[in-house]
Design a protein around this motif. Sequence first.
Motif, short mmCIF file in Angstrom:
data_model
loop_
_atom_site.label_atom_id
_atom_site.label_comp_id
_atom_site.label_asym_id
_atom_site.label_seq_id
_atom_site.Cartn_x
_atom_site.Cartn_y
_atom_site.Cartn_z
N GLU A 28 0.87 -1.25 -0.15
CA GLU A 28 0.09 -0.01 -0.02
C GLU A 28 0.84 1.24 0.00
N MET A 29 1.95 1.23 0.73
CA MET A 29 2.85 2.39 0.82
C MET A 29 3.38 2.54 -0.56
N GLN A 30 3.67 1.49 -1.35
CA GLN A 30 4.52 1.57 -2.50
C GLN A 30 3.64 2.09 -3.51
N ALA A 31 2.32 1.87 -3.43
CA ALA A 31 1.16 2.38 -4.35
C ALA A 31 1.05 3.56 -4.03
N SER A 32 1.14 4.09 -3.05
CA SER A 32 0.66 5.41 -2.50
C SER A 32 1.96 6.28 -2.94
N ILE A 33 3.19 5.94 -3.11
CA ILE A 33 4.25 6.70 -3.66
C ILE A 33 3.96 6.60 -5.36
N TYR A 34 3.60 5.58 -5.75
CA TYR A 34 3.51 5.72 -7.15
C TYR A 34 2.35 6.51 -7.63
N GLU A 35 1.40 6.63 -6.93
CA GLU A 35 0.34 7.62 -7.07
C GLU A 35 0.58 9.08 -7.23
N PHE A 53 9.99 8.63 -7.73
CA PHE A 53 10.43 7.45 -8.64
C PHE A 53 11.42 6.50 -8.21
N ASP A 54 12.25 7.24 -7.63
CA ASP A 54 13.62 6.50 -6.97
C ASP A 54 13.18 5.58 -5.88
N ALA A 55 12.36 6.41 -5.15
CA ALA A 55 11.78 5.48 -3.75
C ALA A 55 11.02 4.22 -4.06
N GLU A 56 10.08 4.52 -5.17
CA GLU A 56 9.29 3.39 -5.59
C GLU A 56 10.09 2.38 -6.11
N ASN A 57 11.10 2.58 -7.06
CA ASN A 57 11.92 1.67 -7.61
C ASN A 57 12.75 0.86 -6.51
N GLN A 58 13.08 1.67 -5.46
CA GLN A 58 13.93 0.99 -4.55
C GLN A 58 13.07 -0.07 -3.74
N ILE A 59 11.87 0.36 -3.40
CA ILE A 59 11.01 -0.68 -2.87
C ILE A 59 10.79 -2.18 -3.70
N GLU A 60 10.57 -1.67 -4.83
CA GLU A 60 10.24 -2.79 -5.79
C GLU A 60 11.83 -3.69 -5.89
N LYS A 70 12.68 -9.01 6.49
CA LYS A 70 13.31 -7.80 6.77
C LYS A 70 12.94 -6.81 5.87
N LEU A 71 11.88 -7.08 5.13
CA LEU A 71 11.32 -5.98 4.16
C LEU A 71 10.89 -4.65 4.73
N GLU A 72 10.11 -4.50 5.70
CA GLU A 72 9.44 -3.44 6.32
C GLU A 72 10.60 -2.56 6.81
N LEU A 73 11.59 -3.29 7.68
CA LEU A 73 12.66 -2.48 8.19
C LEU A 73 13.53 -1.90 7.32
N SER A 74 13.77 -2.84 6.00
CA SER A 74 14.60 -2.18 4.85
C SER A 74 13.90 -0.64 4.36
N ILE A 75 12.37 -0.79 4.17
CA ILE A 75 11.77 0.21 3.53
C ILE A 75 11.75 1.52 4.47
N GLU A 76 11.76 1.45 5.75
CA GLU A 76 11.54 2.42 6.68
C GLU A 76 12.58 3.49 6.44
#
Length: 87
Positions: A28-35, A53-60, A70-76
């Motif tokens: 949901e966070m990734q989708a919000s950034i994309y939107e 754009f960079d943040a959304e790509n890094q999350i992907e 460990k995904l949530e922690l890496s995205i924080e």
Amino acid sequence: MNWIYPDVVNELKKKCDSFLHKEISVEEMQASIYEAEHQILALEEKWLRELLFDAENQIELNHYTIDSDKLELSIESIIKNIIMKIS
């Protein structure tokens, strides 16, 4: 700061805060950034669109390269960087 798209920035801030409080998922966070990225069209805020754009790509990328536990922690850190830049 006077934003050209204050509603987009305010909504993004809310979503970032919700993610950091574990109220919404990574997806949901990734989708919000994309939107938000696709709603920002002004040249004056091109830097913000590029940041998102960079943040959304890094999350992907993290989805495919980091273990799910460990995904949530890496995205924080990505989300905190966005908050720092738009606050």
